[in-house]
Structure formats: structure tokens, C-alpha cells
Design an enzyme around this catalytic site. Structure first.
Site, PDB file in Angstrom:
ATOM      1  N   ASN A   1      -7.830  -2.765  14.010  1.00  0.00           N
ATOM      2  CA  ASN A   1      -9.226  -2.955  13.596  1.00  0.00           C
ATOM      3  C   ASN A   1      -9.354  -4.082  12.573  1.00  0.00           C
ATOM      4  O   ASN A   1     -10.400  -4.253  11.963  1.00  0.00           O
ATOM      5  CB  ASN A   1      -9.816  -1.654  13.040  1.00  0.00           C
ATOM      6  CG  ASN A   1      -9.140  -1.195  11.758  1.00  0.00           C
ATOM      7  OD1 ASN A   1      -8.177  -1.818  11.296  1.00  0.00           O
ATOM      8  ND2 ASN A   1      -9.616  -0.112  11.184  1.00  0.00           N
TER       9      ASN A   1
ATOM     10  N   HIS B   1      -7.446  -4.452   9.817  1.00  0.00           N
ATOM     11  CA  HIS B   1      -7.082  -4.168   8.422  1.00  0.00           C
ATOM     12  C   HIS B   1      -5.813  -4.909   8.027  1.00  0.00           C
ATOM     13  O   HIS B   1      -4.925  -5.156   8.847  1.00  0.00           O
ATOM     14  CB  HIS B   1      -7.006  -2.661   8.131  1.00  0.00           C
ATOM     15  CG  HIS B   1      -5.855  -1.912   8.706  1.00  0.00           C
ATOM     16  ND1 HIS B   1      -6.002  -0.927   9.646  1.00  0.00           N
ATOM     17  CD2 HIS B   1      -4.524  -1.976   8.452  1.00  0.00           C
ATOM     18  CE1 HIS B   1      -4.808  -0.423   9.937  1.00  0.00           C
ATOM     19  NE2 HIS B   1      -3.896  -1.047   9.225  1.00  0.00           N
TER      20      HIS B   1
ATOM     21  N   ASP C   1       0.823  -1.204   0.000  1.00  0.00           N
ATOM     22  CA  ASP C   1       0.000   0.000   0.000  1.00  0.00           C
ATOM     23  C   ASP C   1       0.862   1.260   0.000  1.00  0.00           C
ATOM     24  O   ASP C   1       2.089   1.199   0.184  1.00  0.00           O
ATOM     25  CB  ASP C   1      -0.966  -0.001   1.194  1.00  0.00           C
ATOM     26  CG  ASP C   1      -0.299  -0.400   2.515  1.00  0.00           C
ATOM     27  OD1 ASP C   1       0.943  -0.418   2.578  1.00  0.00           O
ATOM     28  OD2 ASP C   1      -1.026  -0.693   3.471  1.00  0.00           O
TER      29      ASP C   1
ATOM     30  N   GLU D   1      -9.732  -1.712   5.037  1.00  0.00           N
ATOM     31  CA  GLU D   1     -10.398  -1.405   6.305  1.00  0.00           C
ATOM     32  C   GLU D   1     -11.674  -2.251   6.461  1.00  0.00           C
ATOM     33  O   GLU D   1     -12.135  -2.872   5.488  1.00  0.00           O
ATOM     34  CB  GLU D   1     -10.769   0.083   6.316  1.00  0.00           C
ATOM     35  CG  GLU D   1      -9.568   1.032   6.227  1.00  0.00           C
ATOM     36  CD  GLU D   1      -8.891   1.272   7.574  1.00  0.00           C
ATOM     37  OE1 GLU D   1      -8.871   0.366   8.425  1.00  0.00           O
ATOM     38  OE2 GLU D   1      -8.379   2.391   7.775  1.00  0.00           O
TER      39      GLU D   1
HETATM   40  C1  GLP Z   1      -0.443   0.051   8.636  1.00  0.00           C
HETATM   41  C2  GLP Z   1      -0.163  -0.667   7.315  1.00  0.00           C
HETATM   42  C3  GLP Z   1      -0.325  -2.143   7.467  1.00  0.00           C
HETATM   43  C4  GLP Z   1       0.251  -2.569   8.802  1.00  0.00           C
HETATM   44  C5  GLP Z   1      -0.621  -2.050   9.908  1.00  0.00           C
HETATM   45  C6  GLP Z   1      -0.073  -2.316  11.303  1.00  0.00           C
HETATM   46  O1  GLP Z   1      -1.290   1.086   8.522  1.00  0.00           O
HETATM   47  N1  GLP Z   1      -0.907  -0.206   6.190  1.00  0.00           N
HETATM   48  O2  GLP Z   1       0.308  -2.801   6.372  1.00  0.00           O
HETATM   49  O3  GLP Z   1       0.298  -3.969   8.884  1.00  0.00           O
HETATM   50  O4  GLP Z   1      -0.959  -0.715   9.708  1.00  0.00           O
HETATM   51  O5  GLP Z   1       0.939  -1.410  11.617  1.00  0.00           O
HETATM   52  P1  GLP Z   1       1.903  -1.592  12.870  1.00  0.00           P
HETATM   53  O6  GLP Z   1       2.831  -2.678  12.528  1.00  0.00           O
HETATM   54  O7  GLP Z   1       2.599  -0.258  12.979  1.00  0.00           O
HETATM   55  O8  GLP Z   1       1.046  -1.912  14.034  1.00  0.00           O
END
Ligand code: GLP
Length: 253
Positions: free
Chosen positions: A144, A146, A81, A151
Site C-alpha cells: 500500500n 508504506h 520501526d 501508512e
Molecule cells: C513491513 C515493514 C517495512 C517493510 C514492508 C514490506 O511491514 N514495516 O519496513 O518494508 O512491510 O515487507 P516485505 O518485505 O515483507 O514485503
């Protein structure tokens, strides 16, 4: 470290849950799983993820590259992404994250790593297809549920597309932006169908902040309310977690 195999009723595939004794062990195990794939594959096609969870994984890659134990020379990568509306050299975008944490430090040539673009999201799926598909997709998980930036409410059949981020995701990622700089409202992400087409998926989750959502994702129903639950439909998923993130796994939903 214990490994548990669960055969999901929805399909004939196997979900493997690897519970590690510490977050450090989970991170190393994740990095080692990707390393095995890279070294055993002639033309590795990696799906890569960002987020704080992945930072230690990329630190292992840098170290193994420095020590001559791992090369990315034959690899191609596709990141999950990217934010919309940021300049290409904005330090808060995911291209900068990947350059800073991995690409600038290893033998991954310019042109071999790819990011979805808001101007032509569909082209990303075509590019993945042209490369022969993703062999191993690395995933984190949002609180959440995702995956990528899919989402709650995400469509099982979605392909790479532009999404509007939830308030909770924007708040969770605010620390990646300078104080006073708003988190973009939109992002472009691989869709659920794009992710599920990877041959193998490895999801890393560490810390007690991920305990509730891991239980919902892997012991709850497959539902768009928790996009990570779609991973139950895939036939080769490995979930690697520490004890804190695994705290509620194994409990009935
Ligand atoms: C982000 C990314 C995801 C990631 C998630 C968790 O927004 N788009 O690919 O897995 O949120 O992030 P973190 O590892 O900082 O908890």
C-alpha cells in the site's frame, strides 16, 4: 542489470533506478551497495529495515562477515520501526528478527543497534541526531506504499511516532506470527521527515506484488496516499528492483 537516472522536477537531486535481471541479483546489489558505504565510511550510521524482502540482504552480510570481507565493528544502526506491545524477547518483534538474521552473527556490539520505543518515540530522533544522522537508509516498501510503518495518510513532516496499522498491513505481516496470534494494532516508526533526513536512501523491491506500488511511488504524484512517493523529494535515492517489480516502471501514470 540496467541503471536509469531520473531527475525529478520537484528537486535538483537524482533518483537512480537499477533494474536487475533477477531478484537474487537485486538482493546482492543492495547488499553490495551497503557494503561499499560501510567499508568507505569511518563511522557508518545505517538505517535498517525488516520484512521478507531484506532476508537475503542480511544473508549476504553474514556470509561476507564469515569470510572476513565485511565488519560492522565501527557501525551504528537504527531500525525503522517496531511493533507496540510485544515482550522484548518475543520472536515476532523486529529486535528478534534483527538478532536472528544479523546482529547475533556479526561483530555489531550490543548498544550500537537501536530501535524506536513506544514509550519515548521522540528520543529516537534525538539519538539519530546525536550520532550525526543516518548515512544510508535501507528501505523496503509495503504493497500500500508504506515505508517503515508510515501508512497512507502519513504526514510529510512526521518524526518518529506511534501509528495504527492498516488491516492490509496486519494481514500482510500475519505470517510472521504464530497461527492464532493477532498482529499488533500499533507500531512505532521513524516518520517521513526522519527518513528523508538520511543522506542516502536505498529501496529494494522484488517480485510482481510490488510492481503496481513502485509505479505509483516513483511515477505518480507526491502524495500522502502513497507515502513512498515522498522519496521523490529526496536528493539521493537508489531504487533497486528485479524485472517483476519493475514491470510497470517506465509506463506513463
Ligand atoms: C513491513 C515493514 C517495512 C517493510 C514492508 C514490506 O511491514 N514495516 O519496513 O518494508 O512491510 O515487507 P516485505 O518485505 O515483507 O514485503
Amino acid at each position: 542489470m540496467t541503471a536509469q537516472l531520473a531527475r525529478k522536477p520537484e528537486n535538483t537531486g537524482v533518483m537512480e533506478i537499477i533494474r536487475c535481471d533477477s531478484s537474487a541479483q537485486a538482493e546482492r546489489e543492495t547488499a553490495a551497495t551497503l557494503r561499499r558505504y560501510i567499508t568507505r565510511t569511518a563511522k557508518p550510521a545505517l538505517g535498517l529495515a525488516t520484512g521478507r524482502t531484506m532476508l537475503p540482504v542480511y544473508a549476504w552480510f553474514r556470509e561476507w562477515y564469515r569470510d572476513g570481507e565485511l565488519s560492522f565493528a565501527n557501525s551504528t544502526s537504527f531500525n525503522l520501526d517496531e511493533y507496540c506491545g510485544l515482550a522484548s524477547d518475543d520472536p515476532s518483534n523486529f529486535v528478534s528478527y534483527m538478532r536472528r538474521n544479523l546482529f547475533n552473527h556479526v561483530d555489531m556490539e550490543e548498544g550500537r543497534f537501536h530501535f524506536p520505543e513506544q514509550t519515548d518515540p521522540e528520543a529516537f530522533d534525538a539519538r539519530i541526531g546525536d550520532s550525526g544522522g543516518i548515512g544510508l537508509q535501507l528501505l523496503g516498501i509495503g504493497r500500500n506504499g508504506h515505508i517503515g510503518f508510515n501508512e497512507p495518510g502519513a504526514d510529510r513532516n512526521s518524526r518518529t511516532h506511534v501509528v495504527t496499522l492498516t488491516e492490509s498491513t496486519r494481514n500482510a505481516n500475519a505470517g510472521d506470527f504464530p497461527a492464532g496470534t493477532p498482529v499488533p494494532e500499533q507500531a512505532v516508526t521513524m516518520g517521513i521527515a526522519t527518513i528523508l533526513e538520511a543522506q542516502r536512501i536505498v529501496l529494494l523491491a522484488t517480485g510482481n506484488g510490488k510492481a503496481d506500488i513502485l509505479k505509483r511511488a516513483f511515477h505518480g504524484p507526491v502524495s500522502s496516499d502513497c507515502p513512498a512517493s515522498y522519496l521523490q523529494l529526496h536528493n539521493h535515492v537508489t531504487v533497486i528492483c528485479d524485472g517483476a517489480a519493475a514491470a510497470h516502471l517506465g509506463e506513463p501514470s
